[in-house]
Design a protein around this motif. Structure first.
Motif, PDB file in Angstrom:
ATOM      1  N   GLU A  37      -9.550   6.719   6.411  1.00 60.70           N
ATOM      2  CA  GLU A  37      -9.487   5.457   5.560  1.00 60.70           C
ATOM      3  C   GLU A  37      -9.421   4.297   6.164  1.00 60.70           C
ATOM      4  N   LEU A  38      -8.912   4.140   7.463  1.00 58.74           N
ATOM      5  CA  LEU A  38      -8.969   2.902   8.017  1.00 58.74           C
ATOM      6  C   LEU A  38     -10.475   2.517   8.387  1.00 58.74           C
ATOM      7  N   GLY A  39     -11.400   3.450   8.775  1.00 60.82           N
ATOM      8  CA  GLY A  39     -12.619   3.150   8.951  1.00 60.82           C
ATOM      9  C   GLY A  39     -13.472   2.841   7.557  1.00 60.82           C
ATOM     10  N   ALA A  40     -13.211   3.595   6.562  1.00 59.55           N
ATOM     11  CA  ALA A  40     -14.035   3.329   5.201  1.00 59.55           C
ATOM     12  C   ALA A  40     -13.444   1.771   4.644  1.00 59.55           C
ATOM     13  N   LYS A  41     -12.250   1.493   5.013  1.00 61.63           N
ATOM     14  CA  LYS A  41     -11.783   0.122   4.291  1.00 61.63           C
ATOM     15  C   LYS A  41     -11.961  -1.077   5.419  1.00 61.63           C
ATOM     16  N   GLY A  42     -12.364  -0.692   6.641  1.00 61.94           N
ATOM     17  CA  GLY A  42     -12.518  -1.690   7.606  1.00 61.94           C
ATOM     18  C   GLY A  42     -10.958  -2.362   8.203  1.00 61.94           C
ATOM     19  N   ILE A  43     -10.344  -1.559   8.015  1.00 60.74           N
ATOM     20  CA  ILE A  43      -8.841  -1.770   8.434  1.00 60.74           C
ATOM     21  C   ILE A  43      -8.405  -1.650   9.942  1.00 60.74           C
ATOM     22  N   TYR A  44      -7.897  -2.639  10.562  1.00 60.01           N
ATOM     23  CA  TYR A  44      -7.469  -2.595  12.064  1.00 60.01           C
ATOM     24  C   TYR A  44      -8.865  -2.218  12.836  1.00 60.01           C
ATOM     25  N   GLN A  45      -9.748  -3.083  12.467  1.00 62.25           N
ATOM     26  CA  GLN A  45     -11.160  -2.633  13.293  1.00 62.25           C
ATOM     27  C   GLN A  45     -10.866  -3.413  14.804  1.00 62.25           C
ATOM     28  N   ASP A  46     -10.048  -4.099  15.046  1.00 61.31           N
ATOM     29  CA  ASP A  46      -9.937  -4.428  16.703  1.00 61.31           C
ATOM     30  C   ASP A  46      -9.301  -3.285  17.413  1.00 61.31           C
ATOM     31  N   GLU A  47      -8.509  -2.387  16.668  1.00 62.42           N
ATOM     32  CA  GLU A  47      -7.985  -1.282  17.517  1.00 62.42           C
ATOM     33  C   GLU A  47      -8.916  -0.131  17.135  1.00 62.42           C
ATOM     34  N   THR A  48      -9.550   0.222  15.856  1.00 59.70           N
ATOM     35  CA  THR A  48     -10.266   1.200  15.838  1.00 59.70           C
ATOM     36  C   THR A  48     -11.587   1.279  16.583  1.00 59.70           C
ATOM     37  N   ALA A  49     -12.178   0.185  16.714  1.00 59.02           N
ATOM     38  CA  ALA A  49     -13.584  -0.013  17.302  1.00 59.02           C
ATOM     39  C   ALA A  49     -13.559   0.904  18.749  1.00 59.02           C
ATOM     40  N   SER A  50     -12.579   0.798  19.352  1.00 60.99           N
ATOM     41  CA  SER A  50     -12.786   1.510  20.785  1.00 60.99           C
ATOM     42  C   SER A  50     -12.426   2.938  20.570  1.00 60.99           C
ATOM     43  N   LEU A  51     -11.879   3.506  19.517  1.00 56.04           N
ATOM     44  CA  LEU A  51     -11.299   4.804  19.603  1.00 56.04           C
ATOM     45  C   LEU A  51     -12.206   5.838  19.662  1.00 56.04           C
ATOM     46  N   ASP A  52     -12.090   6.992  20.266  1.00 56.92           N
ATOM     47  CA  ASP A  52     -12.881   8.105  20.103  1.00 56.92           C
ATOM     48  C   ASP A  52     -12.124   9.211  19.401  1.00 56.92           C
ATOM     49  N   VAL A  53     -12.620   9.381  18.249  1.00 61.55           N
ATOM     50  CA  VAL A  53     -11.844  10.110  17.152  1.00 61.55           C
ATOM     51  C   VAL A  53     -12.001  11.304  17.422  1.00 61.55           C
ATOM     52  N   ASN A  54     -13.132  11.954  17.990  1.00 58.23           N
ATOM     53  CA  ASN A  54     -13.259  13.348  18.300  1.00 58.23           C
ATOM     54  C   ASN A  54     -12.518  13.707  19.464  1.00 58.23           C
ATOM     55  N   SER A  55     -11.814  12.741  20.232  1.00 56.42           N
ATOM     56  CA  SER A  55     -10.849  13.136  21.178  1.00 56.42           C
ATOM     57  C   SER A  55      -9.369  12.854  20.713  1.00 56.42           C
ATOM     58  N   LEU A  56      -9.226  11.906  19.862  1.00 54.81           N
ATOM     59  CA  LEU A  56      -7.892  11.421  19.464  1.00 54.81           C
ATOM     60  C   LEU A  56      -7.441  12.695  18.655  1.00 54.81           C
ATOM     61  N   ILE A  57      -8.307  13.035  17.624  1.00 47.04           N
ATOM     62  CA  ILE A  57      -7.771  14.091  16.854  1.00 47.04           C
ATOM     63  C   ILE A  57      -7.191  15.372  17.398  1.00 47.04           C
ATOM     64  N   PRO A  58      -7.711  16.010  18.254  1.00 48.41           N
ATOM     65  CA  PRO A  58      -7.305  17.049  18.829  1.00 48.41           C
ATOM     66  C   PRO A  58      -6.123  16.888  19.800  1.00 48.41           C
ATOM     67  N   ALA A  59      -6.142  15.614  20.264  1.00 51.35           N
ATOM     68  CA  ALA A  59      -5.121  15.119  21.196  1.00 51.35           C
ATOM     69  C   ALA A  59      -3.858  15.093  20.723  1.00 51.35           C
TER      70      ALA A  59
END
Length: 359
Positions: A188-210
Motif C-alpha cells: 500500500e505504501l508503494g501503490a500510494k507513493g507514501i514514505y518514498q524517502d524511506e521505502t526507496a532503499s528498502l529491499d522488500v524481498n529481504s525485509l518481509i522474511p526478516a
C-alpha cells in the motif's frame, strides 16, 4: 531400560519438615534430606540434584545465602530452586524470586501441591535444556554458512524463530502472520507513493522474511516467564523487555566478520525497534516518531494486532473487531498515524490472514 529417578535435595533445619518432605516425595524421586546449608554444599560437591527444595529460615546460613552461592557458581547456577516458607510476608517470596528461585511453596506442605509444583518445574527445566541444545546447534549451523546464501540462511533462522515461538505454548503462526501484515502495508505504501524517502532503499524481498525474526530474542528468555499465567512482577517484566536487545545482539553476532547481508540487517533493525512507540514511550531506546526505522514501525503495528487476536498464557484471544478498534485508537500514540490509516483501509485483508483466507 529403567529410567533413572530424578534427584531432589530438601534443605531444612526442621527435622519434622525433612521427614514429611521425604515421605511425600520418596515414591517418585530420590530424596536427600539435608539439615543445614553447610551440609548441603558438602553433599553438592559429590552429587548434582535435578531440583532443590530450600527452606528460607535456617540458622547460620539461611536460604537466601544458599541461593546466592548457588547462583554465583557456573556449575550450580542453573539448578532449579523452589523456596519453602512458612512466612506470610510476600516480600520474602519476592526476595527469593529476585535471587533466582523459580517458585515457592508455603509450609505446612501440601503433598499434592508440592508434587505438582516439582513436576511442573522439572518438565520446564527439561524442555529448556532440550531447546538450549537445539538452539546452540542451529546457531553453529547459521554461523558456518555464507551470509550470501539467503535461502539457506533464512531457512536456518526461520527454524530458530519457530523454536522461539514454540516456547510460548499458546502461540502458533505468529511470525508468518506478521510477515503477511507487513506485506500488505508495504504494498500500500508503494501503490500510494507514501514514505518514498524511506521505502526507496528498502529491499522488500529481504525485509518481509526478516520480519519473522522479530521475536528471536525470546530464545534467551526463560520459558517460565514466557508462559506465566499470572501477572508479571516488575523484575520479570524487565527481563521480558530485554528480548529486542537480545535478538539484535544475536543477529549481530551472526553477521560479524561477514559481508553485510540485507536480510540480517533488517532482522536486527526489526528486533531492536518493534517495541518502540510513535510517542516515545516504547522500549528499549524510547525512540519517537520517524526516529523509529520504518521496518520497526511496520512490525510494531503488525505485532500489536496479532498479539491481541492471539491466545496468551494469561488471557484469551480478543476478537478481530476489538483488535481493529485498538489499532485505530492507538493512532499517533503507540503507532505511526499513516500506517494506522493504511491499516484502517485494509482491515478485511488483515482479518483474512487471521482466518487463513487472505483477501
Amino acid at each position: 531400560m529403567v529410567k533413572e529417578r530424578q534427584i531432589i535435595m530438601l534443605v531444612d533445619d526442621n527435622m519434622a519438615s525433612l521427614t514429611m518432605g521425604k515421605n511425600i516425595l520418596k515414591e517418585k524421586y530420590d530424596v536427600y534430606p539435608i539439615s543445614s546449608g553447610e551440609k548441603f554444599f558438602e553433599i553438592l560437591q559429590k552429587i548434582t540434584p535435578d531440583l532443590i527444595l530450600l527452606d528460607v529460615s535456617m540458622p547460620d546460613m539461611d536460604g537466601y545465602e544458599v541461593i546466592r552461592r548457588l547462583k554465583a557458581s557456573r556449575k550450580t547456577q542453573d539448578i532449579p530452586v523452589i523456596f519453602l516458607t512458612s512466612r506470610d510476608d510476600p516480600g520474602n517470596e519476592l526476595e527469593g524470586l529476585s535471587l533466582g528461585a523459580i517458585d515457592y511453596v508455603s509450609k505446612p506442605l501440601s503433598p499434592a501441591l508440592l508434587i505438582q509444583r516439582i513436576d511442573n518445574q522439572l518438565l520446564l527445566d527439561s524442555r529448556k535444556k532440550e531447546l538450549e541444545k537445539y538452539n546452540h546447534h542451529l546457531k553453529e549451523m547459521a554461523m558456518e554458512f555464507s551470509s550470501q546464501n539467503s535461502e539457506l540462511l533464512l531457512s536456518i533462522l526461520g527454524a530458530m524463530a519457530d523454536a522461539a515461538e514454540s516456547r510460548e505454548t499458546a502461540i502458533s503462526g505468529h511470525g508468518k502472520r506478521i510477515s503477511g501484515y507487513m506485506q500488505i502495508m508495504l504494498n500500500e505504501l508503494g501503490a500510494k507513493g507514501i514514505y518514498q524517502d524511506e521505502t526507496a532503499s528498502l529491499d522488500v524481498n529481504s525485509l518481509i522474511p526478516a520480519s519473522r525474526l522479530h521475536d528471536i530474542g525470546k530464545l534467551f528468555i526463560s520459558d517460565v516467564l514466557l508462559n506465566k499465567k499470572s501477572a508479571l512482577t516488575a523484575g520479570e517484566l524487565e527481563q521480558i523487555n530485554l528480548h529486542p536487545v537480545l535478538g539484535a545482539d544475536f543477529i549481530d553476532k551472526i553477521s560479524s566478520e561477514k559481508k553485510e547481508h540485507t536480510l540480517l540487517k533488517y532482522a536486527g533493525i526489526i528486533s531492536l525497534s518493534h517495541h518502540e512507540k510513535w510517542d516515545g514511550t516504547g522500549y528499549p531506546k524510547g525512540l519517537k516518531g520517524k526516529e523509529i526505522p520504518l521496518p520497526g514501525r511496520l512490525a510494531a503495528l503488525a505485532d500489536i494486532y496479532d498479539a491481541l487476536i492471539s491466545v496468551r498464557p494469561y488471557r484469551s484471544a480478543f476478537s478481530v473487531k476489538y483488535a481493529q478498534n485498538f489499532i485505530i485508537e492507538a493512532k499517533g500514540t503507540f503507532l505511526d498515524p499513516i500506517l494506522v490509516d493504511i491499516f484502517g483501509d485494509n482491515t478485511a485483508r488483515f482479518a483474512g490472514i487471521v482466518s487463513g483466507n487472505q483477501v
